[in-house]
Scaffold this active site. Structure first.
Site, PDB file in Angstrom:
ATOM      1  N   CYS A   1       0.829  -1.207   0.000  1.00  8.37           N
ATOM      2  CA  CYS A   1       0.000   0.000   0.000  1.00  8.37           C
ATOM      3  C   CYS A   1       0.861   1.254   0.000  1.00  8.37           C
ATOM      4  O   CYS A   1       1.328   1.702   1.053  1.00  8.37           O
ATOM      5  CB  CYS A   1      -0.924  -0.008   1.211  1.00  8.37           C
ATOM      6  SG  CYS A   1      -1.959   1.458   1.303  1.00  8.37           S
TER       7      CYS A   1
ATOM      8  N   CYS B   1      -0.537   4.057   2.137  1.00  9.42           N
ATOM      9  CA  CYS B   1      -0.360   3.907   3.591  1.00  9.42           C
ATOM     10  C   CYS B   1       1.090   4.165   3.992  1.00  9.42           C
ATOM     11  O   CYS B   1       1.352   4.771   5.026  1.00  9.42           O
ATOM     12  CB  CYS B   1      -0.716   2.486   4.034  1.00  9.42           C
ATOM     13  SG  CYS B   1      -2.179   1.806   3.264  1.00  9.42           S
ATOM     14  N   ASP B   2       2.036   3.666   3.210  1.00  9.66           N
ATOM     15  CA  ASP B   2       3.423   3.584   3.680  1.00  9.66           C
ATOM     16  C   ASP B   2       4.413   4.459   2.911  1.00  9.66           C
ATOM     17  O   ASP B   2       5.568   4.568   3.324  1.00  9.66           O
ATOM     18  CB  ASP B   2       3.897   2.116   3.600  1.00  9.66           C
ATOM     19  CG  ASP B   2       3.034   1.210   4.471  1.00  9.66           C
ATOM     20  OD1 ASP B   2       2.534   1.700   5.497  1.00  9.66           O
ATOM     21  OD2 ASP B   2       2.846   0.045   4.113  1.00  9.66           O
TER      22      ASP B   2
END
Ligand code: NAP
Length: 308
Positions: free
Chosen positions: A133, A136-137
């Site tokens: 992701c 997300c990261d």
């Protein structure tokens, strides 16, 4: 125990749209959202192709709009996972942990989950530099060298997005042509921070407590080499979330729910309908998922009328 008119299992664009339509049709739907509500769009950055948002919208924000609209018309939500179902008799049974719910009809919209390469090192370093992701990261990798594995739209989107943070992104693809759409290919190929390694598979993600690189093999020459990187993003597609449905209704060889009379959303069980990525091997877009959720709610309405 009261018997629900319709239980909707899964809370992505398909499930929420089904809930909006079913709620507005006075069916008082119950949605089992799962512990992680909102589906794959919760892991997406900018959504540029959902009609009605000319400037684009963040995936999680779009899903919060879907949910609020479903709630506005009286949808009830349960934030648990379905563990089992029994469609062999009426009413149908839906198990959420130790609780058994009963319904005249069910809409399955559980979507799909990230596919992994299947390497031991990939799982060991998950969260330590391995990710699926970018949204997300990505921000954890400012100034870093990153690898993205895959050749589809997801891989191109992730690679492009990651260049906001990374010093360089290397896309590793197992063939010498991309599966991604032309516009996504062009965007990635024209990005000076992105380069490609073709015809190559990943054998191992390297590193003890943090990713340091990956060992790869050229599938045409057999030569093995190492690609240094600090982050390793896997973007090779998805698998349908149907493990709890095996043996309960017809699934295809890849686990997708088979629809009986397209374009209706009827499954092999009367009164059970499927919408979104869980039955879609072709389009897999938020807008097509939403559209099939609408269809499923209308199919439920007609099915319930036919019971009288
Ligand atoms: P996809 O289209 O199925 O592409 C998966 C890619 O990963 C393919 O290039 C495939 O290689 C490769 N791959 C699969 N298994 C692999 C493995 N075990 N090891 C190495 N490589 C592997 O999946 P996706 O990119 O997630 O896209 C899914 C759908 O969502 C598509 O319909 C796409 O258009 C849509 N989507 C759209 C957008 C957008 O428009 N913004 C963004 C993301 C996704 P091969 O090419 O050799 O098969």
């Amino acid at each position: 125990m009261s018997v629900e008119n319709v239980i909707i299992v899964g809370s992505g664009p398909a499930g929420y749209t089904a809930a909006i339509y079913a709620a507005r049709a006075n069916l008082n739907p119950l949605m089992i959202e799962g512990y992680q509500s909102g589906g794959l769009l919760m892991l997406t950055s900018e959504v540029e192709n959902f009609p009605g948002f000319p400037k684009g919208i963040q995936g999680p924000e779009l899903m919060s709009h879907f949910r609020a609209q479903a709630e506005r018309f009286g949808t009830r939500f349960v934030q648990k996972n379905v563990t089992d179902v029994d469609f062999s008799q009426n009413p149908k049974k839906v198990m959420i942990e130790s609780e058994i719910l009963e319904a005249k009809s069910v809409i399955l919209s559980t979507g799909a989950a990230t596919k992994w390469i299947g390497l031991e090192s990939e799982q060991r370093l998950l969260g330590k530099g391995v990710s699926s992701c970018a949204t997300c990261d990505g921000a954890f990798f400012r100034g870093a060298k990153l690898v993205v594995v895959g050749g589809g739209d997801s891989a191109m989107e992730e690679a492009h997005f990651l260049t906001r943070f990374a010093s360089h992104v290397t896309v590793i693809h197992r063939r010498d042509t991309l599966k991604a759409s032309k516009i996504m290919q062009d965007r990635a190929k024209n990005n000076p921070k992105i380069s490609f390694i073709w015809d190559t598979e990943v054998l191992e993600v390297l590193g003890e407590d943090a990713v340091k690189g990956c060992r790869v093999r050229n599938l045409k020459t057999g030569s093995i080499s190492e690609v240094p990187c600090e982050g390793f993003f896997v973007a090779i597609g998805h698998e349908p979330n149907t493990s709890f449905l095996k043996g309960k209704l017809d699934l295809d060889s890849k686990g997708y729910i088979v629809l009986n009379h397209r374009p209706t959303t009827n499954t092999s069980i009367a009164g059970v309908f499927a919408a979104g990525d869980v039955q879609d091997t072709i389009y897999r877009q938020a807008i097509t998922a939403a559209a099939s959720g609408c269809q499923a709610a209308i199919d439920v309405e007609r099915y319930l009328e036919s019971l009288h």
